[in-house]
Design a protein around this motif. Structure first.
Motif, PDB file in Angstrom:
ATOM      1  N   VAL A  84     -32.572  29.758 -10.270  1.00  0.00           N
ATOM      2  CA  VAL A  84     -32.180  28.660  -9.392  1.00  0.00           C
ATOM      3  C   VAL A  84     -31.586  29.195  -8.094  1.00  0.00           C
ATOM      4  O   VAL A  84     -30.833  30.166  -8.094  1.00  0.00           O
ATOM      5  CB  VAL A  84     -31.134  27.759 -10.091  1.00  0.00           C
ATOM      6  CG1 VAL A  84     -30.565  26.729  -9.115  1.00  0.00           C
ATOM      7  CG2 VAL A  84     -31.755  27.060 -11.292  1.00  0.00           C
ATOM      8  N   LEU A  85     -31.942  28.524  -7.004  1.00  0.00           N
ATOM      9  CA  LEU A  85     -31.297  28.741  -5.707  1.00  0.00           C
ATOM     10  C   LEU A  85     -30.659  27.429  -5.261  1.00  0.00           C
ATOM     11  O   LEU A  85     -31.286  26.368  -5.360  1.00  0.00           O
ATOM     12  CB  LEU A  85     -32.316  29.177  -4.645  1.00  0.00           C
ATOM     13  CG  LEU A  85     -33.108  30.465  -4.889  1.00  0.00           C
ATOM     14  CD1 LEU A  85     -34.090  30.692  -3.739  1.00  0.00           C
ATOM     15  CD2 LEU A  85     -32.200  31.660  -5.067  1.00  0.00           C
ATOM     16  N   SER A  86     -29.428  27.503  -4.785  1.00  0.00           N
ATOM     17  CA  SER A  86     -28.846  26.330  -4.133  1.00  0.00           C
ATOM     18  C   SER A  86     -29.488  26.173  -2.766  1.00  0.00           C
ATOM     19  O   SER A  86     -29.988  27.140  -2.177  1.00  0.00           O
ATOM     20  CB  SER A  86     -27.335  26.476  -4.007  1.00  0.00           C
ATOM     21  OG  SER A  86     -27.005  27.587  -3.184  1.00  0.00           O
ATOM     22  N   THR A  87     -29.464  24.956  -2.238  1.00  0.00           N
ATOM     23  CA  THR A  87     -30.117  24.692  -0.959  1.00  0.00           C
ATOM     24  C   THR A  87     -29.542  25.529   0.188  1.00  0.00           C
ATOM     25  O   THR A  87     -30.316  26.044   1.010  1.00  0.00           O
ATOM     26  CB  THR A  87     -30.055  23.195  -0.630  1.00  0.00           C
ATOM     27  OG1 THR A  87     -30.882  22.498  -1.566  1.00  0.00           O
ATOM     28  CG2 THR A  87     -30.550  22.903   0.782  1.00  0.00           C
ATOM     29  N   PRO A  88     -28.224  25.701   0.297  1.00  0.00           N
ATOM     30  CA  PRO A  88     -27.731  26.549   1.397  1.00  0.00           C
ATOM     31  C   PRO A  88     -28.289  27.968   1.354  1.00  0.00           C
ATOM     32  O   PRO A  88     -28.606  28.540   2.396  1.00  0.00           O
ATOM     33  CB  PRO A  88     -26.214  26.534   1.183  1.00  0.00           C
ATOM     34  CG  PRO A  88     -25.944  25.238   0.502  1.00  0.00           C
ATOM     35  CD  PRO A  88     -27.104  25.047  -0.417  1.00  0.00           C
ATOM     36  N   LEU A  89     -28.426  28.531   0.156  1.00  0.00           N
ATOM     37  CA  LEU A  89     -28.985  29.881   0.048  1.00  0.00           C
ATOM     38  C   LEU A  89     -30.459  29.876   0.390  1.00  0.00           C
ATOM     39  O   LEU A  89     -30.931  30.740   1.141  1.00  0.00           O
ATOM     40  CB  LEU A  89     -28.763  30.427  -1.367  1.00  0.00           C
ATOM     41  CG  LEU A  89     -29.376  31.800  -1.647  1.00  0.00           C
ATOM     42  CD1 LEU A  89     -28.873  32.851  -0.663  1.00  0.00           C
ATOM     43  CD2 LEU A  89     -29.091  32.225  -3.088  1.00  0.00           C
ATOM     44  N   LEU A  90     -31.208  28.923  -0.150  1.00  0.00           N
ATOM     45  CA  LEU A  90     -32.647  28.880   0.150  1.00  0.00           C
ATOM     46  C   LEU A  90     -32.880  28.708   1.637  1.00  0.00           C
ATOM     47  O   LEU A  90     -33.761  29.350   2.226  1.00  0.00           O
ATOM     48  CB  LEU A  90     -33.311  27.761  -0.642  1.00  0.00           C
ATOM     49  CG  LEU A  90     -34.835  27.658  -0.452  1.00  0.00           C
ATOM     50  CD1 LEU A  90     -35.534  27.408  -1.791  1.00  0.00           C
ATOM     51  CD2 LEU A  90     -35.214  26.552   0.528  1.00  0.00           C
ATOM     52  N   HIS A  91     -32.086  27.851   2.288  1.00  0.00           N
ATOM     53  CA  HIS A  91     -32.252  27.612   3.723  1.00  0.00           C
ATOM     54  C   HIS A  91     -31.988  28.886   4.519  1.00  0.00           C
ATOM     55  O   HIS A  91     -32.738  29.213   5.454  1.00  0.00           O
ATOM     56  CB  HIS A  91     -31.328  26.489   4.170  1.00  0.00           C
ATOM     57  CG  HIS A  91     -31.468  26.126   5.613  1.00  0.00           C
ATOM     58  ND1 HIS A  91     -32.606  25.536   6.128  1.00  0.00           N
ATOM     59  CD2 HIS A  91     -30.626  26.293   6.670  1.00  0.00           C
ATOM     60  CE1 HIS A  91     -32.459  25.348   7.428  1.00  0.00           C
ATOM     61  NE2 HIS A  91     -31.264  25.799   7.777  1.00  0.00           N
ATOM     62  N   ARG A  92     -30.953  29.625   4.137  1.00  0.00           N
ATOM     63  CA  ARG A  92     -30.652  30.859   4.867  1.00  0.00           C
ATOM     64  C   ARG A  92     -31.738  31.908   4.652  1.00  0.00           C
ATOM     65  O   ARG A  92     -32.153  32.608   5.596  1.00  0.00           O
ATOM     66  CB  ARG A  92     -29.295  31.419   4.433  1.00  0.00           C
ATOM     67  CG  ARG A  92     -28.898  32.689   5.189  1.00  0.00           C
ATOM     68  CD  ARG A  92     -27.500  33.126   4.871  1.00  0.00           C
ATOM     69  NE  ARG A  92     -27.325  33.491   3.478  1.00  0.00           N
ATOM     70  CZ  ARG A  92     -27.689  34.677   2.962  1.00  0.00           C
ATOM     71  NH1 ARG A  92     -28.313  35.579   3.717  1.00  0.00           N
ATOM     72  NH2 ARG A  92     -27.473  34.939   1.684  1.00  0.00           N
ATOM     73  N   LEU A  93     -32.238  32.014   3.435  1.00  0.00           N
ATOM     74  CA  LEU A  93     -33.317  32.960   3.158  1.00  0.00           C
ATOM     75  C   LEU A  93     -34.573  32.593   3.940  1.00  0.00           C
ATOM     76  O   LEU A  93     -35.275  33.465   4.465  1.00  0.00           O
ATOM     77  CB  LEU A  93     -33.622  32.981   1.662  1.00  0.00           C
ATOM     78  CG  LEU A  93     -32.534  33.526   0.732  1.00  0.00           C
ATOM     79  CD1 LEU A  93     -32.937  33.323  -0.721  1.00  0.00           C
ATOM     80  CD2 LEU A  93     -32.280  35.007   1.015  1.00  0.00           C
ATOM     81  N   ALA A  94     -34.876  31.294   4.009  1.00  0.00           N
ATOM     82  CA  ALA A  94     -36.064  30.842   4.732  1.00  0.00           C
ATOM     83  C   ALA A  94     -35.985  31.216   6.205  1.00  0.00           C
ATOM     84  O   ALA A  94     -36.980  31.664   6.812  1.00  0.00           O
ATOM     85  CB  ALA A  94     -36.224  29.332   4.571  1.00  0.00           C
ATOM     86  N   GLU A  95     -34.805  31.049   6.819  1.00  0.00           N
ATOM     87  CA  GLU A  95     -34.642  31.423   8.223  1.00  0.00           C
ATOM     88  C   GLU A  95     -34.792  32.928   8.404  1.00  0.00           C
ATOM     89  O   GLU A  95     -35.416  33.395   9.371  1.00  0.00           O
ATOM     90  CB  GLU A  95     -33.278  30.962   8.720  1.00  0.00           C
ATOM     91  CG  GLU A  95     -33.166  29.457   8.908  1.00  0.00           C
ATOM     92  CD  GLU A  95     -31.875  29.066   9.599  1.00  0.00           C
ATOM     93  OE1 GLU A  95     -30.884  29.842   9.488  1.00  0.00           O
ATOM     94  OE2 GLU A  95     -31.851  27.999  10.246  1.00  0.00           O
ATOM     95  N   ARG A  96     -34.241  33.675   7.487  1.00  0.00           N
ATOM     96  CA  ARG A  96     -34.351  35.133   7.573  1.00  0.00           C
ATOM     97  C   ARG A  96     -35.802  35.586   7.478  1.00  0.00           C
ATOM     98  O   ARG A  96     -36.253  36.467   8.218  1.00  0.00           O
ATOM     99  CB  ARG A  96     -33.523  35.745   6.443  1.00  0.00           C
ATOM    100  CG  ARG A  96     -33.545  37.265   6.381  1.00  0.00           C
ATOM    101  CD  ARG A  96     -32.670  37.744   5.242  1.00  0.00           C
ATOM    102  NE  ARG A  96     -33.011  39.082   4.826  1.00  0.00           N
ATOM    103  CZ  ARG A  96     -32.762  39.591   3.631  1.00  0.00           C
ATOM    104  NH1 ARG A  96     -32.147  38.844   2.720  1.00  0.00           N
ATOM    105  NH2 ARG A  96     -33.113  40.825   3.332  1.00  0.00           N
ATOM    106  N   ILE A  97     -36.564  34.977   6.550  1.00  0.00           N
ATOM    107  CA  ILE A  97     -37.974  35.333   6.384  1.00  0.00           C
ATOM    108  C   ILE A  97     -38.775  34.963   7.621  1.00  0.00           C
ATOM    109  O   ILE A  97     -39.660  35.711   8.059  1.00  0.00           O
ATOM    110  CB  ILE A  97     -38.547  34.632   5.134  1.00  0.00           C
ATOM    111  CG1 ILE A  97     -37.917  35.225   3.868  1.00  0.00           C
ATOM    112  CG2 ILE A  97     -40.061  34.738   5.083  1.00  0.00           C
ATOM    113  CD1 ILE A  97     -38.131  34.381   2.639  1.00  0.00           C
TER     114      ILE A  97
END
Length: 482
Positions: free
Chosen positions: A184-197
């Motif tokens: 599981v990823l929380s939304t804040p983590l997924l959002h930050r990872l998406a921006e980094r990618i």
């Protein structure tokens, strides 16, 4: 409605909110205090409508069908609870990017599409069973406004080649998720990872062990969160489990016949005296049709020379000669071709059971899937040491396309991956194939499998490895009677 049924429904409602828990020694469920003063729930609780479930599905017809069945089961379960439904997505349908199976390239799309409405993203395999009420109970123990990476924790017992010997000084210190149990990823983590990618391309050219590489990317040299172990994320079913997987080997009916599989073993003269005898002592007896292809003709084995000189690496020329021979009248007409190295250990009975799940009239390429350059629209391939399986239809498509080796010593598995990608033939992954030795994998992960293959004869006695990991009990009894 009886009072008993009313209490049951109320209990399900409370559990779905994450406010009901059952201790193993309690006779009755107990309701937790959800006042903001309670440290465990000093945040807003979420419902199913705030959860996005991503099934890590595949394009192959069998896997697509299984993933859709799992999706329907999840949605039916949500309907029976009488509450909101989660968003359930099939990973292979998210975009036309074949690299989405490695998950990280898919995160920007998930963030743009769902981060405004979702609090949590759960990634599961097509065979992962989910209990939604228990899942919500787990999620509501955590503040969805924070960065969380949750799952069943695996770790290496020793530094391993498949993880590039990472954390060699203390291998167990780094945890990564068991994909069968979900993560599981929380939304804040997924959002930050998406921006980094999106703004910083993925560094590694190769995708080898997805579960470890995702955890490494999230951890980011200590700048991101480590995986938090969740006891309710299970590999095996249990009363407390939010997730679990029940099938160590898919059951699609009776195995395909021995006569449906042709086995090609790649070898060379310097290994005739040490590697080939291991094949003969272990799994050769389970093959109806098998040929050894070498750089010399040796009638004592026997081996066949295909006119391609031996190379120290790659073996692309030899592999394409095998493909051509498979379609010729020189060998029996079979549905399936298995190509292995002379130091591959494999269970042919288990492989034949797995092959029943697939349609040999489709173009099927099956094995352990690796990736190259997936963040830049690269390609996937089945890694050769674990064993490469092709339907006759797939072999015919490869050869009729004109695809060929750029050098005899080019990496055969990667060249075939490029060919199949160009032909839009999906590379189908099975975690039961293994490119490395059993010692290179977490025991907790292997213990829930019925492996099909391993690769390399060192450092442990290969006959002992085969007997322990790949030979079923009734097969051992049959061999003892011979």
């Amino acid at each position: 409605m009886t009072a008993h049924n009313g209490c049951q429904r109320f209990a399900v409602f409370l559990l779905s909110l994450g406010v009901l828990c059952v201790d193993s020694g309690d006779e009755q469920p107990r309701v937790l205090n959800t006042d903001d003063s309670h440290p465990q729930y000093a945040h807003s609780l979420v419902g199913l409508e705030h959860v996005v479930l991503v099934i890590q599905s595949q394009k192959n017809a069998y896997h697509s069908r299984r993933a859709n069945q799992r999706k329907e089961q999840i949605l039916q379960q949500a309907t029976q609870l009488g509450q909101g439904a989660p968003v359930v997505l099939l990973l292979h349908e998210l975009s036309q990017n074949d690299g989405d199976w490695s998950v990280l390239p898919a995160l920007p799309h998930l963030s743009v599409s769902f981060s405004q409405s979702a609090a949590w993203f759960l990634f599961v395999e097509e065979e992962t069973r989910i209990t939604l009420t228990s899942l919500l109970h787990v999620l509501n123990r955590h503040d969805a406004r924070q960065e969380w990476f949750l799952g069943k924790r695996l770790h290496d017992n020793k530094a391993t080649i498949i993880h590039h010997y990472a954390f060699s000084e203390d291998p167990p210190s780094f945890g990564y998720p068991d994909p069968a149990a979900g993560w599981v990823l929380s939304t804040p983590l997924l959002h930050r990872l998406a921006e980094r990618i999106q703004y910083s391309p993925l560094k590694s050219d190769f995708t080898i062990d997805l579960k470890h590489e995702i955890a490494l990317y999230i951890w980011d040299e200590g700048r991101g969160p480590e995986l938090q172990d969740v006891p309710e994320f299970c590999s095996r079913p249990g009363a407390h489990c939010a997730t679990a997987i029940t099938a160590p080997l898919p059951d699609c009916g009776d195995p395909v016949k021995k006569e449906d599989v042709f086995v090609a073993v790649k070898t060379c003269e310097k290994f005739h005296s040490d590697r080939v005898p291991v094949v003969k002592a272990t799994w050769e007896k389970d093959a109806a049709f098998l040929e050894y292809y070498s750089d010399v003709t040796d009638p004592s084995i026997p081996t066949m020379h295909l006119g391609v000189p031996n190379t120290e690496r790659g073996h692309c020329g030899k592999t394409f000669a095998i493909l051509k021979r498979f379609l010729s009248s020189a060998v029996p007409d079979t549905d399936w071709l298995l190509i292995v190295d002379d130091d591959t250990l494999i269970s042919l009975p288990r492989l034949r059971s797995l092959l029943r799940c697939y349609d040999a009239t489709e173009a099927v390429s099956l094995g352990e899937r690796y990736g190259y350059g997936l963040g830049q629209k690269g390609y996937s391939y089945t890694t050769g040491g674990a064993g490469m399986v092709f339907s006759r239809t797939a072999v015919a498509r490869i050869l009729s396309s004109g695809c060929s080796c750029y050098h005899d010593d080019a990496p055969d598995d990667m060249v075939l991956g490029m060919c199949l990608t160009a032909l839009n033939v999906p590379i189908t992954h099975s975690p039961l194939f293994h490119q490395a030795h059993p010692e290179d994998y977490p025991p907790a992960w292997l213990s829930n499998q019925r492996p099909i293959s391993f690769h390399k004869h060192c450092p442990t006695d290969p006959v002992a490895v085969f007997t322990h990991w790949l030979q079923d009990r009734h097969d051992r009894q049959d061999r003892a009677e011979l």
